[in-house]
Design an enzyme around this catalytic site. Structure first.
Site, PDB file in Angstrom:
ATOM      1  N   GLY A  13      36.203  40.328  39.773  1.00  0.00           N
ATOM      2  CA  GLY A  13      35.078  39.393  39.618  1.00  0.00           C
ATOM      3  C   GLY A  13      34.114  39.534  40.774  1.00  0.00           C
ATOM      4  O   GLY A  13      34.522  39.753  41.911  1.00  0.00           O
ATOM      5  N   ALA A  24      27.238  46.070  55.449  1.00  0.00           N
ATOM      6  CA  ALA A  24      27.847  46.241  56.776  1.00  0.00           C
ATOM      7  C   ALA A  24      28.790  47.445  56.785  1.00  0.00           C
ATOM      8  O   ALA A  24      28.836  48.217  57.752  1.00  0.00           O
ATOM      9  CB  ALA A  24      28.601  44.972  57.160  1.00  0.00           C
ATOM     10  N   ARG A  74      36.796  45.149  35.653  1.00  0.00           N
ATOM     11  CA  ARG A  74      38.265  45.104  35.669  1.00  0.00           C
ATOM     12  C   ARG A  74      38.713  46.283  34.819  1.00  0.00           C
ATOM     13  O   ARG A  74      38.478  46.303  33.616  1.00  0.00           O
ATOM     14  CB  ARG A  74      38.752  43.778  35.066  1.00  0.00           C
ATOM     15  N   ASP A 105      43.186  40.579  44.707  1.00  0.00           N
ATOM     16  CA  ASP A 105      44.547  41.119  44.830  1.00  0.00           C
ATOM     17  C   ASP A 105      44.799  42.308  43.903  1.00  0.00           C
ATOM     18  O   ASP A 105      45.385  43.310  44.306  1.00  0.00           O
ATOM     19  CB  ASP A 105      45.596  40.015  44.637  1.00  0.00           C
ATOM     20  N   THR A 128      36.558  37.058  46.597  1.00  0.00           N
ATOM     21  CA  THR A 128      36.690  36.297  45.356  1.00  0.00           C
ATOM     22  C   THR A 128      36.304  34.864  45.666  1.00  0.00           C
ATOM     23  O   THR A 128      36.677  34.335  46.730  1.00  0.00           O
ATOM     24  CB  THR A 128      38.104  36.332  44.747  1.00  0.00           C
ATOM     25  N   ASP A 130      37.545  32.384  44.505  1.00  0.00           N
ATOM     26  CA  ASP A 130      38.714  31.494  44.403  1.00  0.00           C
ATOM     27  C   ASP A 130      39.441  31.258  45.732  1.00  0.00           C
ATOM     28  O   ASP A 130      40.246  30.334  45.834  1.00  0.00           O
ATOM     29  CB  ASP A 130      39.721  32.054  43.387  1.00  0.00           C
ATOM     30  N   ASP A 132      41.899  32.814  47.029  1.00  0.00           N
ATOM     31  CA  ASP A 132      43.328  32.725  46.713  1.00  0.00           C
ATOM     32  C   ASP A 132      44.097  34.024  46.941  1.00  0.00           C
ATOM     33  O   ASP A 132      45.049  34.322  46.222  1.00  0.00           O
ATOM     34  CB  ASP A 132      43.501  32.257  45.255  1.00  0.00           C
ATOM     35  N   GLY A 173      38.845  28.555  39.206  1.00  0.00           N
ATOM     36  CA  GLY A 173      40.135  28.577  39.902  1.00  0.00           C
ATOM     37  C   GLY A 173      41.241  28.701  38.880  1.00  0.00           C
ATOM     38  O   GLY A 173      41.772  27.719  38.402  1.00  0.00           O
ATOM     39  N   ARG A 174      41.533  29.966  38.533  1.00  0.00           N
ATOM     40  CA  ARG A 174      42.532  30.209  37.483  1.00  0.00           C
ATOM     41  C   ARG A 174      43.934  29.839  37.961  1.00  0.00           C
ATOM     42  O   ARG A 174      44.656  29.118  37.299  1.00  0.00           O
ATOM     43  CB  ARG A 174      42.497  31.684  37.066  1.00  0.00           C
ATOM     44  N   GLU A 190      36.853  10.997  42.578  1.00  0.00           N
ATOM     45  CA  GLU A 190      38.004  10.082  42.689  1.00  0.00           C
ATOM     46  C   GLU A 190      39.317  10.814  42.463  1.00  0.00           C
ATOM     47  O   GLU A 190      40.328  10.527  43.100  1.00  0.00           O
ATOM     48  CB  GLU A 190      37.902   8.950  41.648  1.00  0.00           C
ATOM     49  N   ARG A 256      29.705  31.836  40.346  1.00  0.00           N
ATOM     50  CA  ARG A 256      29.861  33.208  40.827  1.00  0.00           C
ATOM     51  C   ARG A 256      28.547  33.795  41.343  1.00  0.00           C
ATOM     52  O   ARG A 256      28.555  34.816  42.041  1.00  0.00           O
ATOM     53  CB  ARG A 256      30.410  34.078  39.695  1.00  0.00           C
TER      54      ARG A 256
HETATM   55  O1  F6P Z   1      36.171  35.114  40.286  1.00  0.00           O
HETATM   56  C1  F6P Z   1      37.377  34.438  40.068  1.00  0.00           C
HETATM   57  C2  F6P Z   1      37.339  33.821  38.721  1.00  0.00           C
HETATM   58  O2  F6P Z   1      36.131  33.181  38.701  1.00  0.00           O
HETATM   59  C3  F6P Z   1      38.418  32.850  38.286  1.00  0.00           C
HETATM   60  O3  F6P Z   1      38.347  31.570  38.794  1.00  0.00           O
HETATM   61  C4  F6P Z   1      38.256  32.872  36.803  1.00  0.00           C
HETATM   62  O4  F6P Z   1      39.387  32.463  36.129  1.00  0.00           O
HETATM   63  C5  F6P Z   1      37.917  34.289  36.523  1.00  0.00           C
HETATM   64  O5  F6P Z   1      37.345  34.807  37.717  1.00  0.00           O
HETATM   65  C6  F6P Z   1      37.021  34.479  35.346  1.00  0.00           C
HETATM   66  O6  F6P Z   1      36.325  35.669  35.441  1.00  0.00           O
HETATM   67  P1  F6P Z   1      35.839  36.554  34.224  1.00  0.00           P
HETATM   68  O7  F6P Z   1      35.151  35.649  33.268  1.00  0.00           O
HETATM   69  O8  F6P Z   1      34.931  37.543  34.854  1.00  0.00           O
HETATM   70  O9  F6P Z   1      37.055  37.170  33.642  1.00  0.00           O
END
Ligand code: F6P
Length: 324
Positions: A13, A24, A74, A105, A128, A130, A132, A173-174, A190, A256
């Protein structure tokens, strides 16, 4: 191994600040006399020989741009060892010694395989929204994504207050709730729903009913978790169990994009610089990382489980106190 030619690619992503990191990386490599190539569309560029020389000018005027000028992707074909052999031959044909991979990752796993199977030195820069990736406290794009989401929450609050309405704002945030927690706290939500600390519908409704007696509006921030758009079902269930109405706003991919924040540009610049220094000093299968707020290097092998999860439950409890 002395390094003379490198390939840079962005994978997975996109994240705001990738271009700043790319800039850089390229400029530092050129400064040290390396020849720099860029692969388009992530690993797919290696499979289809979309590899072109990059100059200092290629990365002029990109520090402020979101997305990635190299494009990303991807690449499922890269899981196939035969396809990877094809990529290795292509890289060897260009005389490449090393790669700098900007991504998450999964992208680093691909880089590791290229090192094992093709003998290239590889360094990763964590990108990313996220935040994460295990082994680093920060990934490029997180700060910008949080600010983008926060801006939307502030706007939603205006209309929520004007009409006495409740909202669920869904953020990305998957696997992890880092964006939800940062944005939820900063936006005065809240309730914050994360993948790591799931709440039963009954428990959620109980909390909302306690708030409803005292407040005219309420904002829930929910991480999308494994079901983007899940907030619509949550809103329906809240209505069924309690009769309380919630509007839903799914911020989705807006998070994004956009101009990277000052923090992301600066961190990306430092990480790009350090990635080349790491390669030149003999590091391989290594990620540039932030630990204890300092830039450091972490071997891919020490990263182990490559996803980082939100674990600070006390922050969620704190939020319930200050938003009570
Ligand atoms: O960039 C991370 C992220 O935004 C995740 O939170 C989300 O689940 C995923 O990528 C969705 O990305 P895409 O729609 O490109 O598969």
């Amino acid at each position: 191994m002395s390094i003379k030619r490198i390939v840079v690619l962005t994978s997975g992503g996109d994240a705001p600040g990738m271009n700043a990191a790319l800039r850089a990386t390229v400029r530092t490599a050129l400064y040290h006399g390396l020849e720099v190539f860029g692969a388009e569309n992530g690993y797919s560029g290696l499979l289809h020989n979309k590899i072109k020389p990059i100059t200092a000018n290629t990365v002029a005027n990109v520090i402020q741009r979101g997305g990635t000028i190299l494009k990303t992707g991807r690449c499922h074909a890269f899981h196939d060892p035969e396809q990877r052999q094809q990529a290795i031959s292509t890289l060897q044909g260009h005389g490449i010694d090393a790669l700098v991979v900007l991504g998450g990752d999964g992208s680093f796993r691909g880089a590791s395989l290229l090192s094992d199977e093709g003998g290239f030195a590889v360094v990763g820069i964590p990108c990313t929204i996220d935040n994460d990736i295990a082994g680093t406290e920060y990934t490029i794009g997180f700060d910008t994504a949080c600010n983008t989401a926060l801006d939307s929450i502030d706007k939603i609050r205006d209309t929520a207050l004007s009409l006495d309405r409740n909202f669920i704002v869904e953020v990305m945030g998957r696997s992890s709730g880092f964006i939800a927690v940062a944005v939820g706290i900063a936006g005065g939500a809240e309730i914050i729903l994360t993948p790591e600390f799931p709440l039963s519908m009954e428990a959620l409704v109980e909390k909302l009913q306690a708030h409803e007696r005292r407040k005219l509006t309420s904002i829930i921030v929910a991480a999308e978790a494994d079901t983007p758009g899940r907030s619509f079902a949550i809103a329906r269930e809240i209505a069924r169990l309690s009769g309380i109405d919630y509007k839903v706003c799914n911020l989705g991919h807006t998070q994004r994009g956009g101009t990277p924040s000052a923090y992301d540009r600066k961190t990306a610049s430092v990480m790009g610089f350090q990635a080349i220094k790491a390669l030149l000093s003999g590091h391989n299968k290594t990620m540039v990382a932030v630990q204890k707020s300092q830039i450091t290097l972490v071997p891919f092998s020490a990263v182990g489980e490559m996803t980082r999860y939100f674990s600070d439950q006390e922050l969620l409890e704190m939020n319930e106190v200050i938003c009570g």
